[in-house]
Design a protein around this motif. Structure first.
Motif, PDB file in Angstrom:
ATOM      1  N   SER A  17       0.814  -1.204   0.000  1.00 25.68           N
ATOM      2  CA  SER A  17       0.000   0.000   0.000  1.00 25.68           C
ATOM      3  C   SER A  17       0.854   1.262   0.000  1.00 25.68           C
ATOM      4  O   SER A  17       1.805   1.386   0.774  1.00 25.68           O
ATOM      5  N   CYS A  18       0.521   2.199  -0.882  1.00 30.09           N
ATOM      6  CA  CYS A  18       1.219   3.488  -0.907  1.00 30.09           C
ATOM      7  C   CYS A  18       0.905   4.279   0.358  1.00 30.09           C
ATOM      8  O   CYS A  18      -0.155   4.111   0.965  1.00 30.09           O
ATOM      9  N   ALA A  19       1.822   5.147   0.727  1.00 25.23           N
ATOM     10  CA  ALA A  19       1.670   5.905   1.967  1.00 25.23           C
ATOM     11  C   ALA A  19       2.093   7.348   1.754  1.00 25.23           C
ATOM     12  O   ALA A  19       2.845   7.666   0.837  1.00 25.23           O
ATOM     13  N   GLY A  20       1.610   8.214   2.632  1.00 23.98           N
ATOM     14  CA  GLY A  20       1.957   9.620   2.569  1.00 23.98           C
ATOM     15  C   GLY A  20       0.912  10.459   3.269  1.00 23.98           C
ATOM     16  O   GLY A  20      -0.133   9.957   3.697  1.00 23.98           O
ATOM     17  N   PRO A  21       1.167  11.758   3.396  1.00 25.98           N
ATOM     18  CA  PRO A  21       0.210  12.639   4.084  1.00 25.98           C
ATOM     19  C   PRO A  21      -1.116  12.771   3.358  1.00 25.98           C
ATOM     20  O   PRO A  21      -2.083  13.265   3.938  1.00 25.98           O
ATOM     21  N   GLN A  22      -1.196  12.342   2.097  1.00 27.81           N
ATOM     22  CA  GLN A  22      -2.457  12.447   1.362  1.00 27.81           C
ATOM     23  C   GLN A  22      -3.454  11.348   1.729  1.00 27.81           C
ATOM     24  O   GLN A  22      -4.624  11.428   1.374  1.00 27.81           O
ATOM     25  N   VAL A  23      -3.011  10.285   2.407  1.00 32.97           N
ATOM     26  CA  VAL A  23      -3.916   9.194   2.786  1.00 32.97           C
ATOM     27  C   VAL A  23      -4.956   9.727   3.770  1.00 32.97           C
ATOM     28  O   VAL A  23      -4.616  10.281   4.814  1.00 32.97           O
ATOM     29  N   ASP A  24      -6.220   9.547   3.429  1.00 35.66           N
ATOM     30  CA  ASP A  24      -7.306   9.989   4.310  1.00 35.66           C
ATOM     31  C   ASP A  24      -7.717   8.895   5.284  1.00 35.66           C
ATOM     32  O   ASP A  24      -7.818   9.122   6.488  1.00 35.66           O
ATOM     33  N   VAL A  25      -7.985   7.711   4.748  1.00 35.55           N
ATOM     34  CA  VAL A  25      -8.444   6.583   5.557  1.00 35.55           C
ATOM     35  C   VAL A  25      -7.818   5.315   4.995  1.00 35.55           C
ATOM     36  O   VAL A  25      -7.222   5.312   3.916  1.00 35.55           O
ATOM     37  N   CYS A  26      -7.982   4.223   5.722  1.00 36.74           N
ATOM     38  CA  CYS A  26      -7.583   2.915   5.224  1.00 36.74           C
ATOM     39  C   CYS A  26      -8.796   1.999   5.266  1.00 36.74           C
ATOM     40  O   CYS A  26      -9.784   2.280   5.950  1.00 36.74           O
ATOM     41  N   ALA A  27      -8.714   0.898   4.526  1.00 31.84           N
ATOM     42  CA  ALA A  27      -9.821  -0.047   4.482  1.00 31.84           C
ATOM     43  C   ALA A  27      -9.273  -1.421   4.123  1.00 31.84           C
ATOM     44  O   ALA A  27      -8.148  -1.543   3.611  1.00 31.84           O
ATOM     45  N   PRO A  28     -10.027  -2.471   4.381  1.00 28.18           N
ATOM     46  CA  PRO A  28      -9.555  -3.820   4.062  1.00 28.18           C
ATOM     47  C   PRO A  28      -9.197  -3.972   2.591  1.00 28.18           C
ATOM     48  O   PRO A  28     -10.001  -3.652   1.709  1.00 28.18           O
ATOM     49  N   GLY A  29      -7.973  -4.476   2.333  1.00 28.43           N
ATOM     50  CA  GLY A  29      -7.512  -4.638   0.961  1.00 28.43           C
ATOM     51  C   GLY A  29      -6.631  -5.858   0.767  1.00 28.43           C
ATOM     52  O   GLY A  29      -5.880  -5.920  -0.205  1.00 28.43           O
ATOM     53  N   VAL A  30      -6.709  -6.826   1.664  1.00 29.45           N
ATOM     54  CA  VAL A  30      -5.959  -8.077   1.552  1.00 29.45           C
ATOM     55  C   VAL A  30      -6.935  -9.245   1.657  1.00 29.45           C
ATOM     56  O   VAL A  30      -7.778  -9.269   2.560  1.00 29.45           O
ATOM     57  N   ALA A  31      -6.832 -10.190   0.721  1.00 25.24           N
ATOM     58  CA  ALA A  31      -7.689 -11.381   0.716  1.00 25.24           C
ATOM     59  C   ALA A  31      -9.173 -11.000   0.688  1.00 25.24           C
ATOM     60  O   ALA A  31      -9.981 -11.540   1.440  1.00 25.24           O
ATOM     61  N   ILE A  32      -9.510 -10.078  -0.194  1.00 24.15           N
ATOM     62  CA  ILE A  32     -10.895  -9.634  -0.332  1.00 24.15           C
ATOM     63  C   ILE A  32     -11.597 -10.526  -1.361  1.00 24.15           C
ATOM     64  O   ILE A  32     -11.197 -10.580  -2.524  1.00 24.15           O
ATOM     65  N   VAL A  33     -12.622 -11.206  -0.926  1.00 22.44           N
ATOM     66  CA  VAL A  33     -13.372 -12.118  -1.796  1.00 22.44           C
ATOM     67  C   VAL A  33     -14.532 -11.361  -2.420  1.00 22.44           C
ATOM     68  O   VAL A  33     -15.348 -10.751  -1.717  1.00 22.44           O
ATOM     69  N   SER A  34     -14.607 -11.403  -3.746  1.00 22.06           N
ATOM     70  CA  SER A  34     -15.699 -10.734  -4.450  1.00 22.06           C
ATOM     71  C   SER A  34     -15.920 -11.414  -5.791  1.00 22.06           C
ATOM     72  O   SER A  34     -15.282 -12.413  -6.128  1.00 22.06           O
ATOM     73  N   SER A  35     -16.822 -10.850  -6.573  1.00 23.73           N
ATOM     74  CA  SER A  35     -17.296 -11.448  -7.815  1.00 23.73           C
ATOM     75  C   SER A  35     -16.308 -11.243  -8.957  1.00 23.73           C
ATOM     76  O   SER A  35     -15.725 -10.172  -9.108  1.00 23.73           O
ATOM     77  N   VAL A  36     -16.128 -12.278  -9.786  1.00 19.58           N
ATOM     78  CA  VAL A  36     -15.345 -12.189 -11.023  1.00 19.58           C
ATOM     79  C   VAL A  36     -16.106 -12.953 -12.108  1.00 19.58           C
ATOM     80  O   VAL A  36     -16.898 -13.845 -11.814  1.00 19.58           O
ATOM     81  N   PRO A  37     -15.858 -12.610 -13.389  1.00 18.60           N
ATOM     82  CA  PRO A  37     -16.567 -13.274 -14.486  1.00 18.60           C
ATOM     83  C   PRO A  37     -16.186 -14.756 -14.572  1.00 18.60           C
ATOM     84  O   PRO A  37     -15.104 -15.149 -14.152  1.00 18.60           O
TER      85      PRO A  37
END
Length: 644
Positions: A477-497
């Motif tokens: 994950s990129c980092a810096g003073p521009q980051v507002d919030v964080c959220a789950p972004g590892v092993a995220i299960v969702s829909s694919v074709p």
């Protein structure tokens, strides 16, 4: 000049990107004798738009380009000038159709104030050589935006382009051939799985065939020097990673993958509806059932969405920006799966099957931008959002440097009440653009240690800042003073074709969590049904403020990696409070208070400048209503292999 399709404007016999530069007679004669033509620079697409600057800035009137410069430049006058210069082909005009004025970036201009030099934000797309672009920029004397129409990216190539001419492949010597057989549930061969071996030199990658096997060759290696084996299935299974694998060169090496549905939290997926770990971490499971995002319009600007999927078949609206000249209705074809995955996190809708999204009753619009999207087409997609009164836009895309033309369009969208939420980037470096823009909400990625198998590649994303609950900063994950919030972004299960599920990593996966929550806030938080119901920049800013101040501390990392923290759905909806808050009063969480100075470092006015932008000197450096002055920046970079 009338619009022509992207890629149009060439004459018969010219290369696809335009005619070559003129060569000397000697070169042409030599080429004719050799039976061909001399190689020269091809024309590339550039973005050209008027950029009026305050008189105090000391910019000269570009009389050589525009003889009558008493009045501010208009888009039509720029177009006429380009046509008169020769060897420039105007192929499109993007932005500026919806009648939303673009605010000035200089002093004395309020966010809802007069238009940017009287312009409506339109941008010309023209083909020209780099030399012609430099000449045009010089003639413009600072009054024109002239920048490359850079390609946007979702994914990083597995093999990067080398920085210099060299070879890492031995001419002679040892080579090892390894066969890897990938098996799925009940020992069945698993086709189309990506298998990679890593050693001391170049990696080797292959895809399994119908028999589930892949043959890989590593030069200059033997089985004892291979440092890693990575298997990435197309769908429905967890990935696999083994450091320092014990491999045989004499027989097939078997890898049996775990099915997603065998993981306790996803038991029997997709036969019964499941909630991803990220949604549970943000307390979506405790939000009352009627809170489903009714009446809110969300745009997913991505690779399209496969409406063949059972969780996505309610999506009815979209626009194929890439293919708009031939058929703009092909937005429901997603060859990459990236847009479908993001859309599933935001609004997957089926009460008894698959994964549940944050806002299943929201109206989702799809803007197909990949593969092949460029800044001009992202400007076009945002224009679609303005015209269709989209409330929230998910931007799981980006690059390394800003675009002034795109920044103007983001500002126009914000003025029209369109809230842009962007992924911070997966390079592990500084926050990428457009997430670094002060007019979007930038989202970084976190993971949770017990939400994926220990032999999956997701383990490689663990940072060193795991907290007591298992939350950690994702290493990519990129980092810096521009980051507002964080959220789950590892092993995220969702829909694919076409109708499957996959577990992916990336800030691409984190941003949709926040986009979905933003839709719930706009639909169900009372103030957005009252004084902030009208679409405006103030509405967007208040939405961003609610999301930031609903966040709770996670991980042991510094604020540059997590911003204010992970938004809490109950707090954002006004149904609960964070520790330290009082009824009817917003207070900064402890970590947010500690980081406030670093977030706004270098800007006394409290405005975030995106990396690559420089404030104008003197009076134009001042910001009014959150609008700083900008200088032009170019270039966009790549993404993470598992999706950004």
């Amino acid at each position: 000049m009338p619009k022509t399709p992207h890629g149009a404007g060439e004459q018969p016999g010219q290369p696809p990107d335009g005619p070559a530069d003129t060569r000397s007679g000697a070169d042409e004669s030599a080429s004719m004798r050799a039976g061909g033509r001399a190689v020269a620079e091809r024309k590339k697409k550039y973005l050209v738009a008027p950029r009026p600057l305050p008189a105090a800035a000391g910019f000269l009137t570009p009389a050589a380009l525009m003889p009558s410069m008493a009045a501010p430049l208009s888009l039509s006058s720029v177009q006429q000038a380009l046509q008169g210069l020769g060897d420039i082909d105007i192929v499109d005009t993007v932005g500026g159709r919806a009648g939303v004025a673009t605010a000035s970036f200089g002093a004395g201009a309020a966010l809802g104030g007069p238009a940017f030099g009287g312009q409506d934000g339109g941008v010309l797309v023209a083909r020209m050589t780099d030399q012609k672009a430099r000449e045009l920029h010089q003639r413009g004397q600072g009054r024109l935006i002239v920048e490359r129409d850079q390609h946007l990216q979702l994914l990083d190539p597995m093999l990067r382009r080398p920085d210099l001419v060299s070879s890492l492949t031995p001419y002679t010597g040892p080579a090892v051939d390894v066969v890897v057989a990938v098996l799925g549930k009940d020992g069945a061969p698993l086709a189309d799985a990506e298998v990679s071996l890593f050693g001391g030199l170049l990696p080797s990658t292959a895809v399994t065939g119908p028999d589930g096997s892949a043959r890989l060759r590593l030069y200059g290696e033997d089985t004892h020097t291979i440092s890693g084996l990575y298997v990435k299935p197309r769908a429905d299974y967890w990935s696999f990673y083994q450091r320092d694998p014990d491999l045989s060169a004499d027989q097939a090496n078997l890898v049996t993958l775990r099915a997603l549905a065998d993981w306790p939290a996803l038991r029997d997926l997709p036969r019964q509806n499941a909630l991803g770990w990220g949604a549970r971490a943000m307390r979506l499971d405790q939000v009352p059932q009627p809170f489903r995002g009714q009446g809110i319009r969300i745009a997913v600007i991505d690779s399209g969405v496969a409406t063949s999927h059972g969780n996505l078949n309610r999506i009815r609206s979209g626009f194929d920006v890439i293919n708009k000249a031939a058929d703009p209705n092909t937005w429901n074809t997603d060859t990459l799966g990236h847009g479908s995955h993001c859309a599933g996190v935001i609004g997957a809708a089926d009460p008894s099957w698959g994964i549940r999204g944050f806002a299943p009753d929201a109206e989702i619009h799809v803007c197909k931008l990949f593969p092949g999207g460029q800044i001009s087409q992202l400007i076009d997609a945002l224009e679609y959002c303005i015209e269709n009164q989209i409330d929230v836009v998910n931007l799981s895309l980006g690059g390394s440097a800003p675009s002034e033309a795109l920044e103007r369009q983001i500002v126009r969208a914000k003025q029209a009440g369109v809230a842009c939420i962007a992924a911070a980037g997966n390079s592990g470096g500084p926050v990428q653009y457009p997430a670094s823009s002060p007019h979007v909400l930038a989202v970084a990625a976190i993971g949770k240690a017990d939400e994926f198998p220990p032999d999956s590649y997701h383990t490689e994303t663990l940072g060193q800042d795991i907290d007591m609950q298992g939350f950690f900063t994702a290493r990519f994950s990129c980092a810096g003073p521009q980051v507002d919030v964080c959220a789950p972004g590892v092993a995220i299960v969702s829909s694919v074709p076409p109708n499957n599920f996959a577990a992916w990593d990336g800030t691409s996966m984190a941003a949709p969590h926040v986009t979905g929550l933003a839709a719930l806030v706009l639909a169900h938080r009372p103030e957005f049904q009252g004084v902030l119901r009208a679409r405006s920049a103030e509405r967007v800013e208040r939405l961003f403020q609610v999301l930031r101040l609903s966040a709770r501390p996670v991980t042991l990392g510094d604020p540059a990696h997590v911003g204010y923290g992970m938004p809490d759905a109950l707090v954002a909806l006004g149904l609960s409070m964070l520790p330290g808050q009082q009824v009817g009063q917003w207070q900064l969480p402890a970590t947010a208070a500690a980081m406030a100075s670093s977030l706004m470092a270098g800007d006394a006015n409290g405005i975030r400048y995106p990396g690559g932008f420089a404030g104008l000197q003197g009076a134009s450096m001042q910001s009014v209503s959150g609008m700083p002055g900008f200088a032009c920046g170019l270039g966009l970079g790549g993404m993470h292999p598992s999706g950004w």
